[in-house]
Design a protein around this motif. Structure first.
Motif, PDB file in Angstrom:
ATOM      1  N   LYS A   1      26.690  62.814  71.595  1.00  0.00           N
ATOM      2  CA  LYS A   1      27.908  63.381  72.412  1.00  0.00           C
ATOM      3  C   LYS A   1      28.876  63.337  72.910  1.00  0.00           C
ATOM      4  O   LYS A   1      29.598  63.850  73.155  1.00  0.00           O
ATOM      5  CB  LYS A   1      26.083  62.550  73.670  1.00  0.00           C
TER       6      LYS A   1
ATOM      7  N   PHE B   1      24.285  54.168  81.759  1.00  0.00           N
ATOM      8  CA  PHE B   1      24.507  55.696  82.184  1.00  0.00           C
ATOM      9  C   PHE B   1      26.020  55.362  83.132  1.00  0.00           C
ATOM     10  O   PHE B   1      26.119  55.767  82.185  1.00  0.00           O
ATOM     11  CB  PHE B   1      23.679  56.256  83.321  1.00  0.00           C
TER      12      PHE B   1
ATOM     13  N   HIS C   1      23.565  59.719  71.418  1.00  0.00           N
ATOM     14  CA  HIS C   1      25.078  59.174  72.202  1.00  0.00           C
ATOM     15  C   HIS C   1      25.506  59.210  71.749  1.00  0.00           C
ATOM     16  O   HIS C   1      27.741  59.247  71.545  1.00  0.00           O
ATOM     17  CB  HIS C   1      24.927  57.668  72.727  1.00  0.00           C
TER      18      HIS C   1
ATOM     19  N   ASP D   1      23.449  62.464  78.225  1.00  0.00           N
ATOM     20  CA  ASP D   1      22.350  60.859  77.337  1.00  0.00           C
ATOM     21  C   ASP D   1      21.266  60.661  77.398  1.00  0.00           C
ATOM     22  O   ASP D   1      20.709  59.907  76.666  1.00  0.00           O
ATOM     23  CB  ASP D   1      23.645  60.193  77.911  1.00  0.00           C
ATOM     24  N   LEU D   2      20.684  61.656  78.433  1.00  0.00           N
ATOM     25  CA  LEU D   2      19.017  61.932  78.923  1.00  0.00           C
ATOM     26  C   LEU D   2      18.650  61.980  77.700  1.00  0.00           C
ATOM     27  O   LEU D   2      17.699  61.525  76.601  1.00  0.00           O
ATOM     28  CB  LEU D   2      18.533  62.384  79.358  1.00  0.00           C
TER      29      LEU D   2
ATOM     30  N   GLU E   1      25.933  49.056  73.807  1.00  0.00           N
ATOM     31  CA  GLU E   1      25.042  50.676  74.632  1.00  0.00           C
ATOM     32  C   GLU E   1      23.367  49.322  73.872  1.00  0.00           C
ATOM     33  O   GLU E   1      22.475  48.839  74.989  1.00  0.00           O
ATOM     34  CB  GLU E   1      24.946  51.605  74.092  1.00  0.00           C
TER      35      GLU E   1
END
Lengths: 410, 410
Positions: free
Chosen positions: B160, A220, B157, B152-153, A177
């Protein structure tokens, strides 16, 4: 006496010999073992053990406590469990294309597996411009069998959800990421851009807001799209080859993500070999022969992937709605668009980001290196922004040909 | 003496009283408890316990061993653990809009929670054409706070991914996959179509290959898009109301899915109330008043959702790339398109599939019922096929107005 059954510690070469003798039944009792740590990766220690008498050998791959890529990444040794479990799954799906696994040790965080010393790392072989005629055939089979069989097209949805759960991989996904989807696309302190390429990056990558927006959408997608059980790090440094055989190693980044991720990754890494050959092979016919081989391999991977995917789909699909007219075409088109996008991301991040590739860094002439890197970035932008226009193998090779620079264009 | 600490069994009303006395400290020692099983759902037993002296009361919700919807669905009682954990999360995010939780018992698979007896189930209230002026405000806050904060905003992460893992929900997702995304769109034996509606279904739904293809794409989105921690069953039977207050219950279907799923679900269920009012309220001004209230509520949910989402986004966003210009607009547009699509799926499945809604089945006049159902299906097709054209609240209400039939059109 060293004990391996209580707590984890990172082994020395001597420990690895003791470990093999005390824990594994692989070698004869009187084997005279030698050991070398041969790891050149970033996360692990790789011990090669050889019995001088019989010539038998094996590999012990141990997860280090901290990723060797940088002390900034702390990565738990659970990745070794993931690697072992994935090698078992891949061993069932594509036995010809993965190393055999002999043993897994959850305390020492190591996996004992087939020694592939007669193989060469594909990236290294490409640096000396060798070619492998069966590569596209082998890799497309690997990709179809692993990506289709683990998806909701074929796998029961309950079982698939259990697999998603088993392969949630937060730490290694975070590396991707950050290094693939985020840092290359702005002026991040951790980037490492070659001087000759920097003006292009500043103007055409960091200065392009519409490109940045597309990379955000793709990040995303990577964060949320649990489509197939990926290898997750499918570049030419994870592939071992001989002239006739191919083995895919290092699946520790495995997780459920967009199926195009693996395919895009290998396409980009083939393109690194292409620009290296294009810039460093002096002899025109030899250069033409190598670059044509690479472009043909890229085209064939895409075309053979689709061909084998369609055949395997009709053979294996279990999901009712996937059989509606038009669905397979839709699914494949989306998959190839994702492939193009990831190829663009990987091309960008290896030029701009923290983890460069030897295909580029070993181009000694600074002008040629910048030219090679800018070729990669020009193609990358088209792959990312126009990803929905890609479907055929020739769509990929055309973009590469059209964006190949003869000399650095700023 | 009944013991509750060894193995699970389904409780009787008497058991529930014994359970409360022996396990909970909620009631006084000399409380004189009465108990009624009041469950009308499909999966659980719901015991209401009241202390006749103090008037204090609570709910014990116990998961049955088999889904009561049909013996064909075997659902493990793990859903009760999921429900409890979700109520705790929602209790932190939207404390005003969920019942308080007092106790969770992993052996008896039950959750002890606030009694909401002074509330009415929204579906039932709509059947008598009551209106609730704060509903759009409350539901939009619930949706924004639960869907944004778990994505994820905002959420790290890694965290999440751990939440995705904790709320993998294979059995209840399978019910949705079958009943919402699959069976309504072909002539499946388990469907239950009203006679007067059947010709329309045969021609316009089962006979429409392009509609089927879109539903297949949406099913794969549902199977793969881990965007937000959903309620997962957000219809008017999961919402308790008084004139001023709103409580969302029954989150046992919770899992990480497309954020538009929850919003689309409630939009469709508001539309069921709309067609019920439109067909059964005799008095024209009263009919106009109720149907206008429903359409306004639908519009306001969409508009307030976007408004509050944008405000909360700027306040809470942590993801770097989500802050690129254009990303929020992209994210919201996709979310509202997903909302429209799910509204269309829910509208279809409640008319065609195994689990109908009282809003339709209680329309006594067969012509009016068919007219109401066909209105739902006409709107459903537009919602699904043209989902990318939806962004404003008025886009939804316009489609409803344009597809409202005065009498059944075959």
């Amino acid at each position: 006496m060293t004990t391996f059954t209580e707590t984890y510690f990172t082994m020395t070469e001597t420990d690895a010999i003791t470990y093999a003798k005390s824990t594994l039944s692989f070698f004869a009792d009187d084997a005279e073992l030698s050991c070398n740590e041969i790891g050149d990766g970033n996360l692990n220690y790789v011990f090669r053990l050889v019995d001088k008498g019989s010539g038998q050998s094996l590999i012990i791959k141990q997860a280090g406590p901290v990723a060797r890529i940088s002390d900034e990444f702390k990565v738990s040794p659970d990745r070794n469990r993931i690697e072992h479990d994935i090698l078992k799954i891949q061993g069932a799906l594509v036995p010809d294309y993965v190393p055999k696994v002999y043993h897994y040790d959850p305390i020492m965080n190591c996996t004992v597996m087939e020694d592939l010393s007669e193989y060469t790392i594909l990236r290294k072989a490409f640096l000396s411009h060798q070619t492998f005629p069966h590569l596209a055939d082998h890799l497309s089979t690997f990709l179809v069998n692993t990506l289709l069989s683990t998806s909701d097209l074929v796998l029961g949805h309950k079982e698939k959800k259990e697999q998603v759960k088993a392969f949630i991989n937060p730490e290694l996904c975070e590396i991707t990421e950050d290094l693939v989807y985020t840092e290359p696309f702005y002026n991040c302190a951790r980037n490492d851009v070659f001087e000759g390429t920097l003006p292009f990056v500043q103007k055409e990558i960091w200065g392009d807001g519409s490109l940045a927006l597309e990379t955000a959408k793709l990040k995303f997608q990577f964060l949320t799209k649990a489509q197939s059980l990926l290898h997750g790090d499918f570049h030419t440094g994870s592939i071992f080859v001989t002239k006739d055989r191919t083995k895919v190693i290092d699946p520790e980044f495995a997780f459920y993500g967009p199926a195009g991720y693996d395919i895009g990754n290998i396409i980009a890494n083939l393109l690194f070999a292409y620009v290296n050959g294009d810039q460093t092979i002096e002899d025109p016919p030899a250069r033409e022969q190598f670059t044509t081989y690479i472009l043909t391999t890229i085209r064939d991977i895409i075309e053979l992937f689709k061909e084998k995917f369609i055949e395997a789909f009709y053979d294996q699909v279990t999901e009712h709605v996937a059989q509606y007219p038009g669905f397979l075409e839709y699914y494949l088109a989306e998959l190839i668009a994702d492939t193009a996008a990831v190829a663009g991301l990987e091309l960008s991040r290896r030029v701009i980001g923290l983890a460069p590739v030897a295909d580029l860094t070993e181009i000694a002439d600074p002008t040629k290196r910048a030219t090679a890197e800018i070729t990669c970035l020009r193609a990358a932008k088209v792959f990312i922004v126009n990803r929905n226009d890609f479907f055929h193998g020739d769509d990929f090779t055309r973009v590469i040909r059209e964006n190949t620079c003869r000399e650095a264009v700023q």
